[in-house]
Structure formats: structure tokens, C-alpha cells
Design a protein around this motif. Structure first.
Motif, PDB file in Angstrom:
ATOM      1  N   PRO A   1       0.820  -1.214   0.000  1.00  0.00           N
ATOM      2  CA  PRO A   1       0.000   0.000   0.000  1.00  0.00           C
ATOM      3  C   PRO A   1       0.858   1.270   0.000  1.00  0.00           C
ATOM      4  N   GLY A   2       1.987   1.217   0.703  1.00  0.00           N
ATOM      5  CA  GLY A   2       2.887   2.374   0.722  1.00  0.00           C
ATOM      6  C   GLY A   2       3.496   2.654  -0.643  1.00  0.00           C
ATOM      7  N   ASP A   3       3.796   1.587  -1.375  1.00  0.00           N
ATOM      8  CA  ASP A   3       4.343   1.731  -2.727  1.00  0.00           C
ATOM      9  C   ASP A   3       3.308   2.404  -3.628  1.00  0.00           C
ATOM     10  N   GLU A   4       2.070   1.976  -3.528  1.00  0.00           N
ATOM     11  CA  GLU A   4       0.999   2.591  -4.319  1.00  0.00           C
ATOM     12  C   GLU A   4       0.812   4.049  -3.927  1.00  0.00           C
ATOM     13  N   SER A   5       0.851   4.320  -2.639  1.00  0.00           N
ATOM     14  CA  SER A   5       0.725   5.699  -2.162  1.00  0.00           C
ATOM     15  C   SER A   5       1.868   6.568  -2.682  1.00  0.00           C
ATOM     16  N   ALA A   6       3.085   6.020  -2.676  1.00  0.00           N
ATOM     17  CA  ALA A   6       4.247   6.764  -3.180  1.00  0.00           C
ATOM     18  C   ALA A   6       4.082   7.095  -4.661  1.00  0.00           C
TER      19      ALA A   6
ATOM     20  N   PHE B   1       1.261   7.525  -6.418  1.00  0.00           N
ATOM     21  CA  PHE B   1       0.277   8.592  -6.625  1.00  0.00           C
ATOM     22  C   PHE B   1       0.733   9.924  -6.040  1.00  0.00           C
ATOM     23  N   THR B   2       1.477   9.892  -4.957  1.00  0.00           N
ATOM     24  CA  THR B   2       2.033  11.133  -4.401  1.00  0.00           C
ATOM     25  C   THR B   2       3.019  11.755  -5.380  1.00  0.00           C
TER      26      THR B   2
ATOM     27  N   LYS C   1       1.045  13.127  -8.409  1.00  0.00           N
ATOM     28  CA  LYS C   1       0.298  14.347  -8.076  1.00  0.00           C
ATOM     29  C   LYS C   1       1.214  15.546  -7.876  1.00  0.00           C
TER      30      LYS C   1
END
Length: 100
Positions: A18-23, A25-26, A29
């Protein structure tokens, strides 16, 4: 390039946590030239304004695509003209992924 927007597609992008996915998209963006991001099935359409990009921006986009295994051939759209001449440097880690 004119002020027209272009759409690049990230297909079946693999995230390892989940952190990889968050990174991902961050990072995406934070790119000010990205107009919108929309998903459809296993594809993510990234709509951007290339006229708002500079060399630093394209290098960040190259790194994002390389890191997440996104088809880099579509980045060849930036190889026309003189704005991003570095893209055609055969010594760059990106070259074979884009042009071969």
C-alpha cells in the motif's frame, strides 16, 4: 508542442505494498504538468500539458515510468523538437526503453 494535452497510459501497474501505491500517486500528483489521472479497469490514463514541462519535469516522468514498469515507448512523443534533446541521447538509461 502546443498547449494541447496528451494522455499517456499506465497499464497493469504493479504495486508491492500500500505504501508503494501511495508513493506512486504522491509522486504523480506532485508533477505540476499533470492535468488529471483517471482509472478504467487495469489502465490509468495520465492527462498532461506538455507545454508546462521543462527538462526536470520530463526526467521525473522518465524515472516514474521506469520505476513502475510503465511502457516508456509512449514517451517518444517528447522526442520531437529541441525542447527535450537529451531524450535522444543513446547513453541514457531510458533510450532503449523508448526507441528500441
Amino acid at each position: 508542442m502546443k498547449d494541447e494535452k496528451i494522455t499517456l497510459t499506465a497499464e497493469a501497474t504493479v504495486f508491492y505494498s500500500p505504501g508503494d501505491e501511495s508513493a506512486f500517486f504522491t509522486w504523480l500528483k506532485a508533477m505540476t504538468f499533470v492535468h488529471s489521472v483517471r482509472g478504467s479497469g487495469r489502465c490509468l490514463d495520465i492527462v498532461m500539458n506538455p507545454a508546462a514541462m521543462n527538462e526536470y519535469d520530463l526526467r521525473e516522468l522518465l524515472a516514474l515510468f521506469y520505476r513502475y514498469g510503465i511502457d516508456m515507448k509512449q514517451l517518444s512523443v517528447f522526442s520531437d523538437g529541441s525542447q527535450f534533446e537529451f531524450l535522444r541521447d543513446r547513453r541514457g538509461y531510458w533510450y532503449k526503453h523508448i526507441f528500441e
